[in-house]
Motif scaffolding. Structure first.
Motif, PDB file in Angstrom:
ATOM      1  N   PHE A 195       3.066   1.847  -2.167  1.00  0.00           N
ATOM      2  CA  PHE A 195       3.479   2.090  -3.548  1.00  0.00           C
ATOM      3  C   PHE A 195       2.323   2.376  -4.492  1.00  0.00           C
ATOM      4  CE2 PHE A 195       6.685  -0.433  -1.447  1.00  0.00           C
ATOM      5  CZ  PHE A 195       7.882   0.138  -1.857  1.00  0.00           C
ATOM      6  N   THR A 196       1.101   2.093  -4.061  1.00  0.00           N
ATOM      7  CA  THR A 196      -0.045   2.356  -4.927  1.00  0.00           C
ATOM      8  C   THR A 196      -1.292   2.557  -4.079  1.00  0.00           C
ATOM      9  OG1 THR A 196      -1.420   1.459  -6.716  1.00  0.00           O
ATOM     10  CG2 THR A 196      -0.475  -0.126  -5.178  1.00  0.00           C
ATOM     11  N   SER A 197      -2.188   3.372  -4.594  1.00  0.00           N
ATOM     12  CA  SER A 197      -3.458   3.608  -3.887  1.00  0.00           C
ATOM     13  C   SER A 197      -4.596   2.781  -4.486  1.00  0.00           C
ATOM     14  CB  SER A 197      -3.828   5.096  -3.957  1.00  0.00           C
ATOM     15  OG  SER A 197      -3.940   5.528  -5.308  1.00  0.00           O
ATOM     16  N   TYR A 198      -4.325   2.072  -5.572  1.00  0.00           N
ATOM     17  CA  TYR A 198      -5.357   1.271  -6.223  1.00  0.00           C
ATOM     18  C   TYR A 198      -5.594  -0.031  -5.456  1.00  0.00           C
ATOM     19  CZ  TYR A 198      -5.522   4.108 -10.505  1.00  0.00           C
ATOM     20  OH  TYR A 198      -5.706   5.119 -11.417  1.00  0.00           O
ATOM     21  N   HIS A 246       0.820  -1.215   0.000  1.00  0.00           N
ATOM     22  CA  HIS A 246       0.000   0.000   0.000  1.00  0.00           C
ATOM     23  C   HIS A 246       0.854   1.266   0.000  1.00  0.00           C
ATOM     24  CE1 HIS A 246       0.864  -1.158   4.158  1.00  0.00           C
ATOM     25  NE2 HIS A 246       0.823   0.129   4.453  1.00  0.00           N
ATOM     26  N   ASP A 250      -5.895  -1.982 -12.142  1.00  0.00           N
ATOM     27  CA  ASP A 250      -4.579  -1.403 -12.405  1.00  0.00           C
ATOM     28  C   ASP A 250      -3.504  -2.496 -12.371  1.00  0.00           C
ATOM     29  OD1 ASP A 250      -2.950   1.195 -12.610  1.00  0.00           O
ATOM     30  OD2 ASP A 250      -1.995   0.163 -10.917  1.00  0.00           O
ATOM     31  N   HIS A 310      -2.928   4.942 -15.369  1.00  0.00           N
ATOM     32  CA  HIS A 310      -2.464   3.572 -15.091  1.00  0.00           C
ATOM     33  C   HIS A 310      -1.065   3.418 -15.694  1.00  0.00           C
ATOM     34  CE1 HIS A 310      -6.494   2.394 -13.747  1.00  0.00           C
ATOM     35  NE2 HIS A 310      -6.978   2.977 -14.839  1.00  0.00           N
ATOM     36  N   PHE A 355      -0.196  -2.182 -12.418  1.00  0.00           N
ATOM     37  CA  PHE A 355       0.885  -1.887 -11.484  1.00  0.00           C
ATOM     38  C   PHE A 355       0.495  -2.298 -10.064  1.00  0.00           C
ATOM     39  CE2 PHE A 355       2.920   1.094  -8.458  1.00  0.00           C
ATOM     40  CZ  PHE A 355       4.244   0.731  -8.675  1.00  0.00           C
ATOM     41  N   ALA A 356      -0.749  -1.983  -9.674  1.00  0.00           N
ATOM     42  CA  ALA A 356      -1.210  -2.347  -8.333  1.00  0.00           C
ATOM     43  C   ALA A 356      -1.240  -3.865  -8.170  1.00  0.00           C
ATOM     44  CB  ALA A 356      -2.603  -1.772  -8.073  1.00  0.00           C
ATOM     45  N   VAL A 390       2.333  -5.094  -7.763  1.00  0.00           N
ATOM     46  CA  VAL A 390       2.855  -4.739  -6.441  1.00  0.00           C
ATOM     47  C   VAL A 390       2.263  -5.663  -5.372  1.00  0.00           C
ATOM     48  CG1 VAL A 390       2.782  -2.966  -4.644  1.00  0.00           C
ATOM     49  CG2 VAL A 390       3.410  -2.349  -6.976  1.00  0.00           C
ATOM     50  N   TYR A 391       0.947  -5.845  -5.386  1.00  0.00           N
ATOM     51  CA  TYR A 391       0.329  -6.724  -4.395  1.00  0.00           C
ATOM     52  C   TYR A 391       0.655  -8.196  -4.673  1.00  0.00           C
ATOM     53  CZ  TYR A 391      -2.388  -3.152  -1.960  1.00  0.00           C
ATOM     54  OH  TYR A 391      -2.757  -2.077  -1.190  1.00  0.00           O
TER      55      TYR A 391
END
Length: 267
Positions: free
Chosen positions: A28-31, A26, A59, A49, A61-62, A65-66
């Motif tokens: 690194f991204t808000s999505y 979280h 997204d 995006h 990227f999200a 990241v997750y």
């Protein structure tokens, strides 16, 4: 020499970034990686995006990241799980009478000869697909290779002066094993474990790609590759970026393991 130190620092920084991403995505991204946003479906990489959006408007990227958490969790847990039977079997084999040692060695060689993915698929077939079974499958698949290394290390140490001195001092056999043999035998293995994490990430992603690991819609890199391959001609970002995440993570873990292995040998 200076270039080597700079390279080591870069690898260490890369490892720190990957671990941080896995522990605190979280930051690194808000999505939300699971939130549907159909108006943005197949949106190409852009300001909204950075790595594009998938067929459901999520997204990319999200999700990458997750997805680091799932991929690294499987990689680390599978490697750790594989070490448990490896240490037990390798130590027992090295300290057993020749007949039992030969039987264990032949069994390990037979398992080691089976392709890792095939062995993992066999385990998945028995226990079923999912994240937990993927950890079990990859862990049991890598165990024979680690067991052979543990056996080799213990056998070389059991003839050392350190062990002879412990025997002369009257130490019990189990104390010799736990105090002298295992700590010294496992020390060089730690570097190989780092290498194993990178390999385990690849195998876990392969299982998810085949639909036998972490299942959609979970943001796991292999599952993302499997979902995106259908649209590779029209939405290349759905496969390219998750694939790069797998390659980059495995490469960083492999390089870190090799550097660590070199430092261990130098001690």
């Amino acid at each position: 020499m200076r270039a080597a130190k700079v390279f080591d620092l870069l690898i260490l920084a890369a490892v720190a970034v990957i671990v941080t991403v896995a522990l605190a995505p979280h930051w690194f991204t808000s999505y939300d990686p699971l939130a549907l946003n159909l108006p943005d479906a197949f949106a190409p990489p852009g300001p909204a995006h950075p790595l594009g959006a998938d067929e459901s408007g999520r997204d990319v990227f999200a999700r990458i990241v997750y997805g680091a958490r799932d991929s690294l969790t499987i990689g680390v847990a599978a490697t750790a799980l594989g070490m448990i039977p490896a240490i037990i079997l390798g130590t027992i084999s090295a300290l057993s009478p020749p007949l039992l040692d030969a039987a264990i060695v032949r069994a390990l060689e037979a398992l080691y000869a089976i392709p890792l993915l095939l062995l993992a698929l066999l385990v998945i077939t028995i226990v079923g697909p999912g994240k937990g079974p993927a950890i079990l499958a990859v862990g049991l698949s890598v165990a024979p290779g680690y067991a052979r290394i543990v056996r080799s290390q213990v056998m070389s140490l059991r003839r050392s002066e350190m062990v002879d001195a412990a025997v002369v001092d009257g130490l019990a056999r189990w104390r010799i094993v736990t105090r002298h043999l295992l700590p010294n035998a496992l020390r060089p293995l730690l570097a190989l474990v780092t290498l194993g994490v990178g390999q385990a990430v690849i195998w876990a992603s392969a299982l998810s790609f085949l639909g036998l690991g972490t299942l959609p819609p979970a943001p796991e890199w292999g599952a993302m590759l499997a979902a995106g391959r259908i649209y590779i001609s029209t939405a290349w970002w759905l496969t390219v970026f998750p694939g790069l995440a797998v390659v980059a993570t495995a490469m960083v873990a492999t390089i870190a393991g090799r550097r660590l292995s070199g430092q261990v040998r130098a001690l």
